[in-house]
Design a protein around this motif. Sequence first.
Motif, PDB file in Angstrom:
ATOM      1  N   PHE A  41       0.778  -1.286   0.027  1.00  0.00           N
ATOM      2  CA  PHE A  41       0.066   0.135   0.017  1.00  0.00           C
ATOM      3  C   PHE A  41       0.792   1.251  -0.171  1.00  0.00           C
ATOM      4  O   PHE A  41       0.448   2.049  -0.802  1.00  0.00           O
ATOM      5  CB  PHE A  41      -0.824  -0.121   1.347  1.00  0.00           C
ATOM      6  CG  PHE A  41      -1.751   1.228   1.529  1.00  0.00           C
ATOM      7  CD1 PHE A  41      -1.541   1.955   2.345  1.00  0.00           C
ATOM      8  CD2 PHE A  41      -2.845   1.369   0.477  1.00  0.00           C
ATOM      9  CE1 PHE A  41      -2.417   3.233   2.655  1.00  0.00           C
ATOM     10  CE2 PHE A  41      -3.837   2.502   0.595  1.00  0.00           C
ATOM     11  CZ  PHE A  41      -3.310   3.504   1.496  1.00  0.00           C
ATOM     12  N   SER A  42       1.935   1.275   0.842  1.00  0.00           N
ATOM     13  CA  SER A  42       2.766   2.401   0.974  1.00  0.00           C
ATOM     14  C   SER A  42       3.371   2.801  -0.444  1.00  0.00           C
ATOM     15  O   SER A  42       4.154   3.636  -0.599  1.00  0.00           O
ATOM     16  CB  SER A  42       3.771   2.115   2.206  1.00  0.00           C
ATOM     17  OG  SER A  42       4.542   1.115   1.833  1.00  0.00           O
ATOM     18  N   SER A  43       3.387   1.766  -1.488  1.00  0.00           N
ATOM     19  CA  SER A  43       4.183   2.144  -2.838  1.00  0.00           C
ATOM     20  C   SER A  43       3.178   3.049  -3.421  1.00  0.00           C
ATOM     21  O   SER A  43       3.803   3.190  -4.637  1.00  0.00           O
ATOM     22  CB  SER A  43       4.436   0.737  -3.165  1.00  0.00           C
ATOM     23  OG  SER A  43       5.218  -0.022  -2.617  1.00  0.00           O
ATOM     24  N   TYR A  44       1.942   2.989  -3.135  1.00  0.00           N
ATOM     25  CA  TYR A  44       1.162   3.985  -4.166  1.00  0.00           C
ATOM     26  C   TYR A  44       0.645   5.095  -3.644  1.00  0.00           C
ATOM     27  O   TYR A  44       0.374   5.316  -2.261  1.00  0.00           O
ATOM     28  CB  TYR A  44      -0.138   2.974  -4.188  1.00  0.00           C
ATOM     29  CG  TYR A  44       0.096   1.585  -4.912  1.00  0.00           C
ATOM     30  CD1 TYR A  44       0.294   0.677  -4.077  1.00  0.00           C
ATOM     31  CD2 TYR A  44      -0.170   1.467  -6.411  1.00  0.00           C
ATOM     32  CE1 TYR A  44       0.813  -0.702  -4.902  1.00  0.00           C
ATOM     33  CE2 TYR A  44       0.147   0.304  -6.762  1.00  0.00           C
ATOM     34  CZ  TYR A  44       0.562  -0.815  -6.203  1.00  0.00           C
ATOM     35  OH  TYR A  44       1.073  -1.906  -6.695  1.00  0.00           O
ATOM     36  N   ALA A  45       0.667   6.117  -4.351  1.00  0.00           N
ATOM     37  CA  ALA A  45       0.122   7.328  -4.258  1.00  0.00           C
ATOM     38  C   ALA A  45      -1.549   7.156  -4.547  1.00  0.00           C
ATOM     39  O   ALA A  45      -1.740   6.108  -5.213  1.00  0.00           O
ATOM     40  CB  ALA A  45       0.576   8.337  -5.389  1.00  0.00           C
ATOM     41  N   MET A  46      -2.403   7.557  -3.767  1.00  0.00           N
ATOM     42  CA  MET A  46      -3.676   7.617  -3.737  1.00  0.00           C
ATOM     43  C   MET A  46      -4.717   8.707  -3.881  1.00  0.00           C
ATOM     44  O   MET A  46      -4.209   9.628  -3.783  1.00  0.00           O
ATOM     45  CB  MET A  46      -4.121   7.016  -2.157  1.00  0.00           C
ATOM     46  CG  MET A  46      -3.596   5.683  -1.608  1.00  0.00           C
ATOM     47  SD  MET A  46      -3.689   4.230  -2.940  1.00  0.00           S
ATOM     48  CE  MET A  46      -5.488   3.967  -2.492  1.00  0.00           C
ATOM     49  N   GLY A  47      -5.729   8.225  -4.612  1.00  0.00           N
ATOM     50  CA  GLY A  47      -6.609   9.518  -4.934  1.00  0.00           C
ATOM     51  C   GLY A  47      -8.213   9.112  -4.730  1.00  0.00           C
ATOM     52  O   GLY A  47      -8.358   7.976  -4.672  1.00  0.00           O
ATOM     53  N   TRP A  48      -8.714  10.128  -4.471  1.00  0.00           N
ATOM     54  CA  TRP A  48     -10.097  10.034  -4.602  1.00  0.00           C
ATOM     55  C   TRP A  48     -10.604  10.797  -5.951  1.00  0.00           C
ATOM     56  O   TRP A  48     -10.189  11.804  -6.202  1.00  0.00           O
ATOM     57  CB  TRP A  48     -10.868  10.752  -3.500  1.00  0.00           C
ATOM     58  CG  TRP A  48     -10.760   9.835  -2.135  1.00  0.00           C
ATOM     59  CD1 TRP A  48      -9.714   9.940  -1.379  1.00  0.00           C
ATOM     60  CD2 TRP A  48     -11.425   8.762  -1.976  1.00  0.00           C
ATOM     61  NE1 TRP A  48      -9.812   9.154  -0.237  1.00  0.00           N
ATOM     62  CE2 TRP A  48     -11.001   8.231  -0.393  1.00  0.00           C
ATOM     63  CE3 TRP A  48     -12.478   8.081  -2.260  1.00  0.00           C
ATOM     64  CZ2 TRP A  48     -11.590   7.176   0.065  1.00  0.00           C
ATOM     65  CZ3 TRP A  48     -13.082   7.182  -1.557  1.00  0.00           C
ATOM     66  CH2 TRP A  48     -12.661   6.533  -0.281  1.00  0.00           C
TER      67      TRP A  48
END
Length: 123
Positions: free
Chosen positions: A29-36
């Motif tokens: 999970f910490s490898s990804y930038a996340m967006g909404w």
Amino acid sequence: QVQLVESGGGLAQAGGSLRLSCAASGRTFSSYAMGWFRQVPGMEREFVAGIARSGASTDYADSAKGRFTIARDNAKNTVYLQMNSLKPEDTAVYYCAGSLRGVTSTLAAYIYWGQGTQVTVSS
């Protein structure tokens, strides 16, 4: 492979608040930038907010600035969207998504998507 599951949507009154959560499977999970993102029927999916892998930087659509806050807890593999001062025009299906790029509003940069959660704001 990352699976994303949103929750926390529902019905709110104008001026109210909701907090969306997005739980991710896997240990990366910490490898990804996340967006909404959000989408209204018949309209294109639009960027709402994004957060860097570490959570150190964020980005918001103009419509979300000052009202919405994105945050993440990498220990819990979860990203959140706190939505305050909701407006009827915030009504949409909200999706979380993961990107291997940095924080970006570009939809095509996101490779993992959740199934979406409905947010309805009544006037």
